[in-house]
Design an enzyme around this catalytic site. Sequence first.
Site, PDB file in Angstrom:
ATOM      1  N   GLY A 227       0.527  -4.853   0.851  1.00 54.15           N
ATOM      2  CA  GLY A 227      -1.099  -5.002   0.187  1.00 54.15           C
ATOM      3  C   GLY A 227      -0.805  -5.610  -1.224  1.00 54.15           C
TER       4      GLY A 227
ATOM      5  N   GLU B 229      -1.106  -9.095  -0.546  1.00 56.09           N
ATOM      6  CA  GLU B 229      -2.021  -9.478  -0.282  1.00 56.09           C
ATOM      7  C   GLU B 229      -3.442  -9.432  -1.377  1.00 56.09           C
ATOM      8  OE1 GLU B 229      -1.760  -6.045   2.997  1.00 56.09           O
ATOM      9  OE2 GLU B 229      -3.198  -7.410   3.986  1.00 56.09           O
TER      10      GLU B 229
ATOM     11  N   GLU C  10       4.732  -5.346   7.481  1.00 57.16           N
ATOM     12  CA  GLU C  10       3.887  -3.945   7.792  1.00 57.16           C
ATOM     13  C   GLU C  10       3.931  -4.254   9.459  1.00 57.16           C
ATOM     14  OE1 GLU C  10       2.344  -6.519   6.197  1.00 57.16           O
ATOM     15  OE2 GLU C  10       0.668  -5.032   5.286  1.00 57.16           O
TER      16      GLU C  10
ATOM     17  N   ALA D 208       1.098  -1.273   0.215  1.00 55.15           N
ATOM     18  CA  ALA D 208      -0.017  -0.417  -0.030  1.00 55.15           C
ATOM     19  C   ALA D 208       0.708   1.208   0.256  1.00 55.15           C
ATOM     20  CB  ALA D 208      -0.747   0.153   1.140  1.00 55.15           C
TER      21      ALA D 208
HETATM   22  N1  COA Z   1       4.500   3.692  -0.440  1.00 57.26           N
HETATM   23  C1  COA Z   1       5.270   4.598  -1.535  1.00 57.26           C
HETATM   24  N2  COA Z   1       6.489   4.712  -1.824  1.00 57.26           N
HETATM   25  C2  COA Z   1       7.054   3.032  -2.341  1.00 57.26           C
HETATM   26  C3  COA Z   1       6.454   2.185  -1.559  1.00 57.26           C
HETATM   27  C4  COA Z   1       5.549   1.745  -0.615  1.00 57.26           C
HETATM   28  N3  COA Z   1       4.826   0.790  -0.230  1.00 57.26           N
HETATM   29  N4  COA Z   1       7.530   1.329  -2.378  1.00 57.26           N
HETATM   30  C5  COA Z   1       8.083   2.436  -2.318  1.00 57.26           C
HETATM   31  N5  COA Z   1       8.127   3.296  -2.535  1.00 57.26           N
HETATM   32  C6  COA Z   1       8.803   4.290  -3.170  1.00 57.26           C
HETATM   33  C7  COA Z   1       9.549   4.327  -2.602  1.00 57.26           C
HETATM   34  O1  COA Z   1       9.671   6.065  -1.385  1.00 57.26           O
HETATM   35  C8  COA Z   1      10.891   5.507  -3.663  1.00 57.26           C
HETATM   36  O2  COA Z   1      10.343   6.128  -4.071  1.00 57.26           O
HETATM   37  P1  COA Z   1      10.889   7.552  -3.711  1.00 57.26           P
HETATM   38  O3  COA Z   1      12.354   7.364  -5.287  1.00 57.26           O
HETATM   39  O4  COA Z   1      10.316   8.684  -4.125  1.00 57.26           O
HETATM   40  O5  COA Z   1      11.969   8.291  -2.841  1.00 57.26           O
HETATM   41  C9  COA Z   1      10.618   4.427  -4.852  1.00 57.26           C
HETATM   42  O6  COA Z   1       9.683   3.781  -4.346  1.00 57.26           O
HETATM   43  C10 COA Z   1      11.558   3.517  -4.842  1.00 57.26           C
HETATM   44  O7  COA Z   1      11.532   2.785  -4.089  1.00 57.26           O
HETATM   45  P2  COA Z   1      13.336   2.380  -2.914  1.00 57.26           P
HETATM   46  O8  COA Z   1      13.248   2.111  -1.235  1.00 57.26           O
HETATM   47  O9  COA Z   1      14.730   3.882  -3.554  1.00 57.26           O
HETATM   48  O10 COA Z   1      13.973   0.879  -3.706  1.00 57.26           O
HETATM   49  P3  COA Z   1      15.210   0.010  -3.014  1.00 57.26           P
HETATM   50  O11 COA Z   1      15.077  -0.710  -4.480  1.00 57.26           O
HETATM   51  O12 COA Z   1      15.734   0.785  -2.556  1.00 57.26           O
HETATM   52  O13 COA Z   1      13.934  -0.604  -1.500  1.00 57.26           O
HETATM   53  C11 COA Z   1      11.488  -2.366  -1.485  1.00 57.26           C
HETATM   54  C12 COA Z   1      12.630  -1.314  -2.512  1.00 57.26           C
HETATM   55  C13 COA Z   1      10.714  -2.802  -1.828  1.00 57.26           C
HETATM   56  C14 COA Z   1      12.603  -2.797   0.048  1.00 57.26           C
HETATM   57  C15 COA Z   1      11.242  -0.316  -0.528  1.00 57.26           C
HETATM   58  O14 COA Z   1      10.649   0.634  -1.051  1.00 57.26           O
HETATM   59  C16 COA Z   1      10.479  -1.321   0.620  1.00 57.26           C
HETATM   60  O15 COA Z   1      10.914  -1.342   1.659  1.00 57.26           O
HETATM   61  N6  COA Z   1       9.378  -0.704   0.257  1.00 57.26           N
HETATM   62  C17 COA Z   1       8.363  -0.270   1.433  1.00 57.26           C
HETATM   63  C18 COA Z   1       7.568  -2.014   1.585  1.00 57.26           C
HETATM   64  C19 COA Z   1       6.389  -2.473   2.781  1.00 57.26           C
HETATM   65  O16 COA Z   1       6.528  -2.013   3.538  1.00 57.26           O
HETATM   66  N7  COA Z   1       5.870  -2.148   2.043  1.00 57.26           N
HETATM   67  C20 COA Z   1       3.786  -2.748   3.113  1.00 57.26           C
HETATM   68  C21 COA Z   1       3.408  -1.310   3.153  1.00 57.26           C
HETATM   69  S1  COA Z   1       1.932  -1.101   4.484  1.00 57.26           S
END
Ligand code: COA
Length: 260
Positions: free
Chosen positions: A112, A115, A135, A66
Amino acid sequence: MDYENIYIEEENNIATITINRPKKLNALNKRTIDELHMAFKELDEDNETKAIIITGTGEKAFVAGADISEFAHFSVEEAWQLAAEGQKLLFNLVENLSTPVVAAINGFALGGGLELAMACHFRIASENAKMGLPEVSLGVIPGYGGTQRLPQLIGKGRAMEMIMTAGMIDADKALTYGLVNYAVPQEELLPLCHKIVSRISNNSSVAIKYAINAVNAGFKYDVNGYAAEIDAFGTCFGTNDFKEGTSAFLEKRKADFPGS
Ligand code: COA
């Protein structure tokens, strides 16, 4: 509705929905959930669409969760509504859709995103895919059905471990767990999905609808799955697809299902 965050391609009665927010790793914001709701409803109502594949754009992410930036400042009431509306509009809709839905997990499927994949009827992953419910690392729990569907798919102990550690598993482990049906190189992911759904599309769409319903009934606490199966089995005998399927078998020809 004009779609900004998804696009749909249709080929040989198979629709592919691609979530297209690459800069946010295809994270599900409200607009994307609304668009997916509309797309699934429209495709389900279209008799020409025999199966739906859902995937994410690019080679890095299916859906990274999400959209955290959208809910970070929500109140308790807003959070409650977010989960309740999301479950109704998208996740329960997909699970109970009459048209078969396959998740093509092409990279990160987190929160999400996992999910959404779990709400689909089954899942196929590329070898680079990573899946998890992170989460609790954010101080919240899965809200789009993750605490219910993950234990259904992989068992309670494994689900508890994944949810409590907030860790990711790779495609091989997801295959061992039964979370995905296949793990294949990225370039083979969509071809394999198409191959499987085209086999599905040769069968009676009416019978498939009742089969989805009967399988799902067994996972509902207030429905007797065996009774639902008996009802659906009986109902099939009144359909044109049943007449065609049995006649074709007896006449030693390929069935041409009318879908009614
Ligand atoms: N919500 C909003 N933005 C998200 C996102 C999310 N769930 N997941 C990734 N993004 C965004 C990042 O903020 C970043 O945006 P920016 O360039 O404006 O800063 C962009 O997507 C790229 O992500 P980044 O974190 O730089 O890539 P990465 O390769 O370093 O890491 C992940 C990849 C998937 C490990 C990392 O993005 C992450 O942990 N995301 C969140 C996962 C999460 O907790 N999801 C559950 C939500 S309830």
